[in-house]
Design a protein around this motif. Structure first.
Motif, PDB file in Angstrom:
ATOM      1  N   GLY A  85       0.811  -1.204   0.000  1.00  0.00           N
ATOM      2  CA  GLY A  85       0.000   0.000   0.000  1.00  0.00           C
ATOM      3  C   GLY A  85       0.848   1.259   0.000  1.00  0.00           C
ATOM      4  N   ILE A  86       0.166   2.392  -0.136  1.00  0.00           N
ATOM      5  CA  ILE A  86       0.819   3.701  -0.078  1.00  0.00           C
ATOM      6  C   ILE A  86       1.268   3.963   1.352  1.00  0.00           C
ATOM      7  CG2 ILE A  86       0.473   6.182  -0.378  1.00  0.00           C
ATOM      8  CD1 ILE A  86      -1.588   5.508  -2.527  1.00  0.00           C
ATOM      9  N   VAL A  87       2.468   4.491   1.507  1.00  0.00           N
ATOM     10  CA  VAL A  87       3.025   4.749   2.833  1.00  0.00           C
ATOM     11  C   VAL A  87       3.545   6.183   2.876  1.00  0.00           C
ATOM     12  CG1 VAL A  87       4.701   4.043   4.580  1.00  0.00           C
ATOM     13  CG2 VAL A  87       3.711   2.331   3.043  1.00  0.00           C
ATOM     14  N   LEU A  88       3.188   6.890   3.937  1.00  0.00           N
ATOM     15  CA  LEU A  88       3.743   8.209   4.223  1.00  0.00           C
ATOM     16  C   LEU A  88       4.554   8.095   5.511  1.00  0.00           C
ATOM     17  CD1 LEU A  88       0.618  10.491   3.565  1.00  0.00           C
ATOM     18  CD2 LEU A  88       2.438   9.874   1.958  1.00  0.00           C
ATOM     19  N   VAL A  89       5.727   8.723   5.520  1.00  0.00           N
ATOM     20  CA  VAL A  89       6.625   8.615   6.669  1.00  0.00           C
ATOM     21  C   VAL A  89       7.053  10.010   7.093  1.00  0.00           C
ATOM     22  CG1 VAL A  89       8.820   7.722   7.518  1.00  0.00           C
ATOM     23  CG2 VAL A  89       7.467   6.360   5.923  1.00  0.00           C
ATOM     24  N   ILE A  90       6.990  10.256   8.390  1.00  0.00           N
ATOM     25  CA  ILE A  90       7.523  11.493   8.940  1.00  0.00           C
ATOM     26  C   ILE A  90       8.733  11.135   9.805  1.00  0.00           C
ATOM     27  CG2 ILE A  90       5.894  11.428  10.895  1.00  0.00           C
ATOM     28  CD1 ILE A  90       7.247  14.598   9.170  1.00  0.00           C
ATOM     29  N   ASP A  91       9.898  11.566   9.381  1.00  0.00           N
ATOM     30  CA  ASP A  91      11.100  11.418  10.193  1.00  0.00           C
ATOM     31  C   ASP A  91      11.755  12.786  10.300  1.00  0.00           C
ATOM     32  OD1 ASP A  91      12.086  11.759   7.654  1.00  0.00           O
ATOM     33  OD2 ASP A  91      13.514  10.104   7.741  1.00  0.00           O
ATOM     34  N   ARG A  92      12.924  12.832  10.859  1.00  0.00           N
ATOM     35  CA  ARG A  92      13.571  14.118  11.091  1.00  0.00           C
ATOM     36  C   ARG A  92      13.828  14.877   9.802  1.00  0.00           C
ATOM     37  NH1 ARG A  92      16.234  15.047  16.026  1.00  0.00           N
ATOM     38  NH2 ARG A  92      15.854  13.442  17.587  1.00  0.00           N
ATOM     39  N   LEU A  93      14.272  14.182   8.763  1.00  0.00           N
ATOM     40  CA  LEU A  93      14.598  14.857   7.506  1.00  0.00           C
ATOM     41  C   LEU A  93      13.345  15.420   6.842  1.00  0.00           C
ATOM     42  CD1 LEU A  93      16.618  15.650   5.319  1.00  0.00           C
ATOM     43  CD2 LEU A  93      16.326  13.370   4.315  1.00  0.00           C
ATOM     44  N   SER A  94      12.305  14.609   6.715  1.00  0.00           N
ATOM     45  CA  SER A  94      11.087  15.092   6.053  1.00  0.00           C
ATOM     46  C   SER A  94      10.430  16.207   6.856  1.00  0.00           C
ATOM     47  CB  SER A  94      10.112  13.934   5.845  1.00  0.00           C
ATOM     48  OG  SER A  94       9.821  13.273   7.064  1.00  0.00           O
ATOM     49  N   ALA A  95      10.463  16.121   8.192  1.00  0.00           N
ATOM     50  CA  ALA A  95       9.884  17.189   9.014  1.00  0.00           C
ATOM     51  C   ALA A  95      10.658  18.491   8.841  1.00  0.00           C
ATOM     52  CB  ALA A  95       9.874  16.768  10.482  1.00  0.00           C
ATOM     53  N   MET A  96      11.972  18.411   8.783  1.00  0.00           N
ATOM     54  CA  MET A  96      12.790  19.608   8.579  1.00  0.00           C
ATOM     55  C   MET A  96      12.500  20.248   7.229  1.00  0.00           C
ATOM     56  SD  MET A  96      16.958  19.905   8.463  1.00  0.00           S
ATOM     57  CE  MET A  96      17.027  19.419   6.734  1.00  0.00           C
ATOM     58  N   MET A  97      12.365  19.434   6.189  1.00  0.00           N
ATOM     59  CA  MET A  97      12.076  19.974   4.867  1.00  0.00           C
ATOM     60  C   MET A  97      10.686  20.581   4.806  1.00  0.00           C
ATOM     61  SD  MET A  97      14.882  19.537   3.311  1.00  0.00           S
ATOM     62  CE  MET A  97      14.359  20.120   1.711  1.00  0.00           C
ATOM     63  N   LEU A  98       9.727  20.030   5.535  1.00  0.00           N
ATOM     64  CA  LEU A  98       8.385  20.606   5.570  1.00  0.00           C
ATOM     65  C   LEU A  98       8.386  21.983   6.230  1.00  0.00           C
ATOM     66  CD1 LEU A  98       6.089  17.564   6.498  1.00  0.00           C
ATOM     67  CD2 LEU A  98       6.208  18.767   4.311  1.00  0.00           C
ATOM     68  N   VAL A  99       9.119  22.122   7.330  1.00  0.00           N
ATOM     69  CA  VAL A  99       9.195  23.424   7.993  1.00  0.00           C
ATOM     70  C   VAL A  99       9.872  24.446   7.084  1.00  0.00           C
ATOM     71  CG1 VAL A  99      10.196  24.678   9.947  1.00  0.00           C
ATOM     72  CG2 VAL A  99       9.153  22.442  10.311  1.00  0.00           C
ATOM     73  N   LEU A 100      10.948  24.046   6.417  1.00  0.00           N
ATOM     74  CA  LEU A 100      11.626  24.947   5.487  1.00  0.00           C
ATOM     75  C   LEU A 100      10.687  25.362   4.352  1.00  0.00           C
ATOM     76  CD1 LEU A 100      14.234  26.322   4.459  1.00  0.00           C
ATOM     77  CD2 LEU A 100      14.780  24.163   3.278  1.00  0.00           C
ATOM     78  N   THR A 101       9.973  24.401   3.778  1.00  0.00           N
ATOM     79  CA  THR A 101       9.040  24.699   2.687  1.00  0.00           C
ATOM     80  C   THR A 101       7.947  25.650   3.138  1.00  0.00           C
ATOM     81  OG1 THR A 101       9.456  22.540   1.670  1.00  0.00           O
ATOM     82  CG2 THR A 101       7.426  23.670   1.050  1.00  0.00           C
ATOM     83  N   SER A 102       7.373  25.398   4.296  1.00  0.00           N
ATOM     84  CA  SER A 102       6.282  26.243   4.785  1.00  0.00           C
ATOM     85  C   SER A 102       6.762  27.654   5.105  1.00  0.00           C
ATOM     86  CB  SER A 102       5.649  25.605   6.028  1.00  0.00           C
ATOM     87  OG  SER A 102       5.109  24.341   5.728  1.00  0.00           O
ATOM     88  N   THR A 103       7.986  27.777   5.622  1.00  0.00           N
ATOM     89  CA  THR A 103       8.522  29.102   5.930  1.00  0.00           C
ATOM     90  C   THR A 103       8.718  29.925   4.664  1.00  0.00           C
ATOM     91  OG1 THR A 103       9.664  28.198   7.872  1.00  0.00           O
ATOM     92  CG2 THR A 103      10.418  30.330   7.063  1.00  0.00           C
ATOM     93  N   VAL A 104       9.358  29.323   3.667  1.00  0.00           N
ATOM     94  CA  VAL A 104       9.564  30.028   2.400  1.00  0.00           C
ATOM     95  C   VAL A 104       8.222  30.323   1.725  1.00  0.00           C
ATOM     96  CG1 VAL A 104      10.570  29.838   0.090  1.00  0.00           C
ATOM     97  CG2 VAL A 104      11.873  29.063   2.078  1.00  0.00           C
ATOM     98  N   ALA A 105       7.297  29.372   1.790  1.00  0.00           N
ATOM     99  CA  ALA A 105       5.992  29.568   1.157  1.00  0.00           C
ATOM    100  C   ALA A 105       5.225  30.717   1.804  1.00  0.00           C
ATOM    101  CB  ALA A 105       5.175  28.280   1.244  1.00  0.00           C
ATOM    102  N   LEU A 106       5.276  30.814   3.130  1.00  0.00           N
ATOM    103  CA  LEU A 106       4.570  31.907   3.801  1.00  0.00           C
ATOM    104  C   LEU A 106       5.157  33.256   3.401  1.00  0.00           C
ATOM    105  CD1 LEU A 106       2.460  32.819   5.846  1.00  0.00           C
ATOM    106  CD2 LEU A 106       4.173  32.526   7.655  1.00  0.00           C
ATOM    107  N   ALA A 107       6.482  33.336   3.314  1.00  0.00           N
ATOM    108  CA  ALA A 107       7.111  34.595   2.904  1.00  0.00           C
ATOM    109  C   ALA A 107       6.730  34.959   1.474  1.00  0.00           C
ATOM    110  CB  ALA A 107       8.632  34.488   3.042  1.00  0.00           C
ATOM    111  N   THR A 108       6.720  33.993   0.580  1.00  0.00           N
ATOM    112  CA  THR A 108       6.437  34.297  -0.823  1.00  0.00           C
ATOM    113  C   THR A 108       4.972  34.656  -1.047  1.00  0.00           C
ATOM    114  OG1 THR A 108       6.174  31.919  -1.248  1.00  0.00           O
ATOM    115  CG2 THR A 108       8.314  32.875  -1.711  1.00  0.00           C
ATOM    116  N   VAL A 109       4.058  34.003  -0.332  1.00  0.00           N
ATOM    117  CA  VAL A 109       2.643  34.334  -0.534  1.00  0.00           C
ATOM    118  C   VAL A 109       2.337  35.711   0.038  1.00  0.00           C
ATOM    119  CG1 VAL A 109       1.724  33.288   1.597  1.00  0.00           C
ATOM    120  CG2 VAL A 109       0.310  33.397  -0.450  1.00  0.00           C
ATOM    121  N   LEU A 110       2.992  36.106   1.123  1.00  0.00           N
ATOM    122  CA  LEU A 110       2.815  37.459   1.638  1.00  0.00           C
ATOM    123  C   LEU A 110       3.345  38.491   0.643  1.00  0.00           C
ATOM    124  CD1 LEU A 110       3.796  36.992   5.398  1.00  0.00           C
ATOM    125  CD2 LEU A 110       1.519  37.481   4.490  1.00  0.00           C
TER     126      LEU A 110
END
Length: 573
Positions: A85-110
């Motif tokens: 089946g489809i699997v989604l995994v949250i580990d340290r690397l993916s969580a760090m990349m999500l925070v980085l993505t969301s931070t840059v995304a918030l700045a760009t949308v503003l």
């Protein structure tokens, strides 16, 4: 157990799905709104992105807990176990990349809310689809769904690149689309070959299968991995496959270019994730396969990016080559396969992405100031500030400007000062100078190269000629970047004459300040961040825990059925 604890225990496992579901639902809702409802769409976009940042931070906190190594960090959307089946995994690397993505995304949308979102249609839904593709690429644990999320991300990026129209964007967009379609084709070919050899596309299952591949199929396995790597390296802008990046990124609108700074990092992330999983120390004859190609390609990309920065005259090209330089540095460091070096490159990834995104936003403001600036009004005395008059200030022995006015007492406009200080901060981070985090990341990588005490040393890691070359390139590329950015700063700030003060909106200055404050936070909490990246690197280079967590994740059992009713004697159920 309290009600709050029960809700938290139920919610946290499902929170892994939120970074994908939230932008999908937001984009679908915005597509139902008329294009004239721009204010509503802006509000929805900003709110959704802000909520996504909160979710990413919660997942980061979850990833730091020991329980993330159990099934809590693994989500089975279809309730089928791996590898079926489809699997989604949250580990340290993916969580760090999500925070980085969301931070840059918030700045760009503003930033886009100030003016750029009105330059074309469907900007906000495309923006959310882009975030969905990025989040899915970081969370997925199988190659086929990685391809799906790549295509979602790329399809949205095609529209975003063309946002604002104009011949330069259309021309660069066509090249961008053609190159990425070719990369997607290579992706499919590589995935098909891997599936034909191993019978699985689940990353953890692949990691278990690599060592057992028959000797006769080993060459085909390496060919499949090489084809797949080319697809990722195109997206990571490795030389000589990065000729498309600078024209495309510089032609895009400023918020799109800032968001695209994350796109090359997706390629780097994919290489780092798959290479450490599939070709680590436990891969048998395939251990560290392709490391020399990663090191060599990364170093050539570093040199290309640094020389490109030195030869750039336009700020947009300067920002594009900065992204190339950052990507090359990361790829070269990945190839050494040493956990201490990986820790330093992860820290550098955070700082360089934030700085390059801020530089793309600054480019728009500085170019607008340069092109729209009018001559300064004659210097006049006022009743409120008579001491500023040249007639009342003795000029003998003092520095004078080109209008024979005393430099003492002339106030730098706040907007110009903000742009200059922000550009200086970007320069320090990209060039790797103290006290900002670019220096910390490069210093950590140099220290790891000169003191190979990590897992790589236990596997026979030696500095050698490649290591010394990377040290020289880390220092030399920083020097060239410093020269290029300093020259641009002198041209746009110091030597600019007869120009009115820039007119900035709060929504234009706030996102840049947000990104640079994030860089400052990386320095302020450097110890905590480095401990996090070190733990992340240790887990990447010892992927057994990741593999066990994915392969042993059990589906959710159905609720017990109600007891059957009592039947009359002799009747059948």
């Amino acid at each position: 157990m309290s009600i709050t604890a029960s809700i938290t225990a139920w919610l946290m496992p499902h929170l892994i799905l939120a970074p994908i579901a939230l932008p999908l639902l937001t984009a679908g809702l915005m597509l139902l709104l008329r294009e004239e409802r721009q204010r509503t769409k802006v509000t929805l976009n900003i709110t959704s992105t802000l909520v996504g940042l909160v979710v990413a931070v919660l997942l980061l906190v979850q990833a730091k807990e020991p329980s993330v190594q159990t099934s809590l960090g693994v989500y089975l959307p279809g309730n089928w176990p791996a590898p079926f089946g489809i699997v989604l995994v949250i580990d340290r690397l993916s969580a760090m990349m999500l925070v980085l993505t969301s931070t840059v995304a918030l700045a760009t949308v503003l930033f886009s809310a100030a003016r750029w979102h009105r330059a074309g249609v469907h900007f906000h839904p495309l923006f959310q689809f882009q975030l969905m593709g990025l989040a899915g690429a970081f969370l997925t644990a199988d190659l086929f769904n990685l391809f799906v999320f790549f295509e979602i991300m790329l399809a949205a990026s095609y529209g975003l690149l063309l946002h604002g129209s104009g011949r330069p964007r259309v021309s660069a967009g066509l090249h961008y689309i053609a190159i990425n379609l070719a990369a997607s084709s290579l992706f499919l070919i590589g995935v098909s070959m891997l599936y034909g050899i191993t019978g699985t596309l689940n990353m953890a299952d692949l990691a278990q299968s690599i060592a057992g591949v028959a000797v006769a199929d080993r060459g085909l396995l390496h060919a499949a991995a090489g084809i797949l790597a080319v697809a990722f390296l195109i997206k990571a802008a490795v030389w000589p496959l990065n000729f498309w990046l600078v024209p495309a990124y510089s032609a895009a609108t400023a918020p799109v270019g800032a968001l695209f700074a994350l796109m090359t990092k997706v390629g780097v992330y994919s290489v780092l994730r798959l290479w450490t999983l599939l070709f680590g120390a436990e891969a048998g004859e395939s251990a560290l396969f392709g490391s020399q190609w990663l090191i060599g390609g990364g170093m050539l990309t570093m040199a290309f990016g640094a020389i490109g920065m030195l030869g750039s005259q336009r700020l947009g090209h300067l920002a594009g080559f900065s992204a190339v330089l950052s990507s090359g540095t990361l790829l070269a460091a990945v190839g050494f396969g040493q956990n201490l070096l990986t820790s330093g490159l992860l820290y550098y990834l955070l700082s360089s992405t934030l700085a390059v995104s801020a530089l793309f936003l600054l480019t728009d403001l500085i170019d607008r100031w340069r092109n729209d600036g009018a001559n300064l009004a004659p210097y006049e005395q006022t009743d409120d500030a008579p001491f500023l008059s040249a007639d009342l200030v003795p000029t003998e022995g003092m520095n004078l400007d080109d209008k024979e006015q005393a430099l003492i007492g002339q106030v730098i406009p706040a907007a110009a000062a903000f742009l200059g200080l922000a550009f200086m901060a970007c320069t320090l981070v990209i060039a790797g100078l103290p006290p900002l985090p670019g220096f910390v990341g490069k210093f950590a990588m140099v220290h790891a190269l000169l003191n190979p005490l990590g897992l790589g040393a236990a596997q026979g890691f030696r500095l050698g000629a490649a290591g010394w070359t990377l040290v020289a390139l880390l220092v030399g590329s920083g020097l060239l970047a410093l020269l290029a950015l300093t020259r641009a700063g002198i041209r746009h700030f110091w030597s600019a004459q007869g120009r009115a003060s820039p007119q900035l909106l709060v929504l234009e200055g706030l996102p840049i300040a947000l990104l640079l404050l994030a860089c400052v936070a990386l320095v302020w909490q450097a110890g905590a961040v480095m401990r996090y990246t070190q733990a992340t690197a240790d887990a990447l280079h010892a992927p057994g825990t990741y593999v066990r967590a994915v392969m042993t994740a059990a589906p959710v059992a159905p609720s017990p059925a109600a007891a059957p009713e009592t039947l009359p004697p002799g009747s059948k159920p």
